[in-house]
Every structure is written in C-alpha cells, then in structure tokens.
Design a protein around this motif. Structure first.
Motif, PDB file in Angstrom:
ATOM      1  N   LEU A  86     -14.289  73.370 -15.995  1.00 21.73           N
ATOM      2  CA  LEU A  86     -12.930  73.923 -16.066  1.00 21.73           C
ATOM      3  C   LEU A  86     -11.963  72.928 -16.686  1.00 21.73           C
ATOM      4  CD1 LEU A  86     -12.608  75.596 -12.548  1.00 21.73           C
ATOM      5  CD2 LEU A  86     -13.310  76.648 -14.705  1.00 21.73           C
TER       6      LEU A  86
ATOM      7  N   VAL B  38     -18.826  73.315  -9.540  1.00 22.50           N
ATOM      8  CA  VAL B  38     -17.671  73.485 -10.424  1.00 22.50           C
ATOM      9  C   VAL B  38     -17.080  72.107 -10.729  1.00 22.50           C
ATOM     10  CG1 VAL B  38     -15.350  74.437 -10.643  1.00 22.50           C
ATOM     11  CG2 VAL B  38     -17.134  75.785  -9.523  1.00 22.50           C
TER      12      VAL B  38
ATOM     13  N   PHE C  13     -10.460  81.468 -15.559  1.00 21.42           N
ATOM     14  CA  PHE C  13     -11.393  81.414 -14.435  1.00 21.42           C
ATOM     15  C   PHE C  13     -10.607  81.255 -13.149  1.00 21.42           C
ATOM     16  CE2 PHE C  13     -13.632  79.084 -11.213  1.00 21.42           C
ATOM     17  CZ  PHE C  13     -14.852  79.735 -11.142  1.00 21.42           C
TER      18      PHE C  13
ATOM     19  N   ILE D 298     -14.046  70.025 -12.673  1.00 15.12           N
ATOM     20  CA  ILE D 298     -12.703  70.122 -13.263  1.00 15.12           C
ATOM     21  C   ILE D 298     -12.383  68.811 -13.959  1.00 15.12           C
ATOM     22  CG2 ILE D 298     -10.244  70.462 -12.812  1.00 15.12           C
ATOM     23  CD1 ILE D 298     -11.000  72.052 -10.323  1.00 15.12           C
TER      24      ILE D 298
ATOM     25  N   THR E  20      -6.305  79.150 -10.883  1.00 18.77           N
ATOM     26  CA  THR E  20      -6.848  79.681 -12.132  1.00 18.77           C
ATOM     27  C   THR E  20      -6.769  78.602 -13.207  1.00 18.77           C
ATOM     28  OG1 THR E  20      -6.193  81.950 -11.610  1.00 18.77           O
ATOM     29  CG2 THR E  20      -6.640  81.447 -13.929  1.00 18.77           C
ATOM     30  N   LEU E  21      -7.905  78.331 -13.839  1.00 26.16           N
ATOM     31  CA  LEU E  21      -7.958  77.401 -14.974  1.00 26.16           C
ATOM     32  C   LEU E  21      -8.730  78.103 -16.103  1.00 26.16           C
ATOM     33  CD1 LEU E  21      -8.697  74.032 -13.111  1.00 26.16           C
ATOM     34  CD2 LEU E  21      -6.602  74.634 -14.322  1.00 26.16           C
ATOM     35  N   THR E  22      -9.127  77.321 -17.099  1.00 29.17           N
ATOM     36  CA  THR E  22      -9.874  77.878 -18.231  1.00 29.17           C
ATOM     37  C   THR E  22     -11.303  77.352 -18.178  1.00 29.17           C
ATOM     38  OG1 THR E  22      -7.874  77.919 -19.575  1.00 29.17           O
ATOM     39  CG2 THR E  22      -9.978  78.025 -20.756  1.00 29.17           C
ATOM     40  N   ASP E  23     -12.268  78.252 -18.264  1.00 30.62           N
ATOM     41  CA  ASP E  23     -13.657  77.799 -18.128  1.00 30.62           C
ATOM     42  C   ASP E  23     -14.220  77.320 -19.476  1.00 30.62           C
ATOM     43  OD1 ASP E  23     -14.515  79.977 -19.630  1.00 30.62           O
ATOM     44  OD2 ASP E  23     -15.267  81.102 -17.907  1.00 30.62           O
ATOM     45  N   HIS E  24     -15.476  76.866 -19.453  1.00 29.55           N
ATOM     46  CA  HIS E  24     -16.091  76.264 -20.638  1.00 29.55           C
ATOM     47  C   HIS E  24     -16.329  77.289 -21.751  1.00 29.55           C
ATOM     48  CE1 HIS E  24     -19.553  77.134 -17.829  1.00 29.55           C
ATOM     49  NE2 HIS E  24     -19.806  77.919 -18.856  1.00 29.55           N
TER      50      HIS E  24
END
Lengths: 147, 192
Positions: free
Chosen positions: B126, B98, B49, B100, B40-44
C-alpha cells in the motif's frame, strides 16, 4: 580414521568458515554474506566480521563492488524512544586486536545503485576499502538468512 | 540532519495500553483499543484499497520502505516465512500480510508490484499521498521521519512494530522487528 576425523563437525565448520573468509597479513574477514533481496531492489546489505591482528590502527571506509554504484557503512540504531534510525559512518576504526561485527540490525555495508542484483546461492566479490590499508577482497555469498 | 515530523506521536505506553477482550474462543489476546482502525490507501495495482475490505481475515500489518537495506527486508522475509509456515499447515487462506510504505515517492504502485511478489507471501503493498500515509501511521502509533542523506539518497527513521489484526480489524498484538516466527504463527492460528 583420518578420513573420519577430517569430517568431524568441528573440522567441517572450520572448512566452511574458511570458504567465506579472507585475510591480509594483519586483517581478517569472516562470516561474510549479503542478504538476498528482490531483483528490483535498489539496495542490499552486507554483513561480516573484521579483525585487526596487526599492530597499527586501520580505518575501514567502504567497499568497491562491481555491480553497485556506491557502498556506505551504516549503523541501524534504536533510540530510547524505540525509533530505528540509520546512521552513516564515515569510517570504522579498528585498533590492534579489535574485532568488529557487522550484523543485521546493527552495523552493515549498504550497497546502492545496483546494476544487477545477485541471487541467493550466488557469491560475489566485495572489496573492502580502507583509509590506510590496501583493499581486502573476498566473496560474499548471497543468502536469505544469516549463516 | 534535516527532519520532518508530520505524523502524530503516540507514545509506546499508549501503544501497549490494552483494554477489552476479544471474542475469539481460541485466543486470549486482548483487544488494543488505543490503536488501529479502518483506512483507505492505494494498493500495488493502483486501486483504492480499504482495510475493512479484508473482512473476516486476520491481517499481519507492517510499515517500511523498499530502499531500506537492513531492517525492512529482514522484516519482510520474517513475515513471509510466518505466512508460508501457516500455508504449510493449511491456515494461510484467511490470513493477509499488508505492507505500508513510508516512501510513496519511490515506492510507487508499479515498484511495489514488482518488489513484493518475490517474497512469495501474497503481500498487499500500500502507498498513497504523504498525508494519507501519515494519517494511517498516526492511527497505528507509527512515527517516521524523513532524513536527507548523501548523493540524493534519503532514509527514514521509523518505528518498526508489526501489528496483528483480528477478523474484525482490531489490533490484538504488536511485535518487534525481530519477532519470533512461531509466536506469530501461533497467535494467528488462535484468531482463526
């Protein structure tokens, strides 16, 4: 007949090459281009080939570009461990007869602090600067891929 | 050069160690059981996300940073071209690129949101905390080192593989940065 000969592919290629080349008496730049990047991109890269046709050593140091706050010579290198790293080059030495290619994945001109980002299809003037030679200015077309 | 190594190093040999077979009848790409996994990361858009939220999609996953002038824009352009080629063949629907970033300090969600749409490939960007990104990098055998540069600039030394994930999120193939676009298109189609 002359008209046909003039537009033979080889002749046309030579004309196109000449359109993006510049030459001083002793230095020649060819195949110059900038990679198109998004308008918010903070950097962009320039590529070209430079040839020293003179009889003395010349040192390429960087570039002056109206829309960039800085320009550096870099080299993307891949180590034995497969890691890609960017190396700053203080200068690139060109001995008489030398031809040095700046190409994707290798040596490149890095433009930084862009006040505007030229778009694909445009051409912008880039003046290469040297330690011991006058600036050499030429138009770099902005493209999505290498010519 | 000051370097900082935080992500775990997974050797290339391990990266290329393959085991098992996929269950895609149209594909002979083996499943890489050493790399990958959910994260899990942070999306734009600034929202959390989770990779597994892309269930039933084939993912083209790659790492980089937007201040990189040479390799990263070229990789982005190649991934985008592969995606557009798939789109022209009507196969892009179940495919998701995707990206990163290694550089959460400069590649904020807002910057990624402005930067990525230019490539016209529906790329999800991400970011996250350094620790979060390092953890994902370790999962995928990615190494990145922050290097101080001149004039307040800094760069990253990094591996630059591109990962093809199947519809179950399993790594099926790695490609170099100068990958063949047709090869990726064909491999993606074999997983659809």
């Amino acid at each position: 007949m002359m008209f046909k000969a003039f537009f033979k592919p080889a002749a046309l290629a030579a004309l196109l090459a000449a359109a993006t080349s510049a030459a001083a008496a002793d230095l020649e730049i060819s195949g110059a281009w900038l990679r198109a990047v998004p308008p918010v991109s903070p950097t962009m890269a320039g590529y070209f080939e430079i040839r020293n046709r003179g009889d003395r050593v010349v040192k390429l140091e960087g570039a002056d570009v109206a829309f960039a706050g800085g320009a550096m010579l870099h080299d993307s290198r891949t180590g034995e461990d497969g890691q890609r790293r960017m190396v700053h080059l203080d200068s690139v030495r060109l001995d008489p007869g030398d031809r040095v290619r700046f190409a994707p994945g290798g040596k490149h001109l890095m433009l930084m602090k862009l006040s505007q980002v030229p778009r694909a299809g445009e051409s912008v003037e880039v003046c290469l600067t040297f330690a011991n030679h006058d600036d050499l200015c030429t138009d770099f077309p902005v493209r999505h891929n290498a010519p | 050069m000051k370097t900082r190594i935080r992500s775990g190093v997974v050797l290339l040999l391990a990266a290329l160690t393959l085991a098992g077979c996929g269950d895609d009848p149209g594909s002979d790409l083996p499943v890489n059981t050493r790399l990958g996994g959910d994260f899990t990361l942070t999306d734009h858009n600034g929202e959390p996300f989770r990779l597994s939220s892309l269930e039933d999609r084939v993912v083209i996953l790659f790492f980089g940073y937007t201040h990189c002038p040479d390799i990263c824009p070229a990789v982005l352009a190649r991934v985008a071209q592969a995606y557009r080629n798939l789109d022209e063949q009507g196969d892009a629907g179940p495919v998701q690129p995707v990206f990163i970033t290694f550089d959460p300090e400069r590649d904020t969600p807002a910057h990624l949101r402005e930067y990525l749409p230019w490539f016209k490939a529906d790329i999800i960007g991400l970011t996250g905390s350094v620790a979060e990104i390092e953890a994902v990098a370790e999962q995928y055998g990615v190494v990145f080192l922050k290097t101080d540069g001149q004039d307040e600039a800094y760069d990253f030394t990094h591996s630059d593989y591109i990962y093809l994930l199947d519809r179950q999120g399993r790594v099926r193939k790695l490609y170099p940065a100068d990958f063949d676009i047709d090869e990726v298109v064909n491999d993606v189609q074999s997983l659809l």
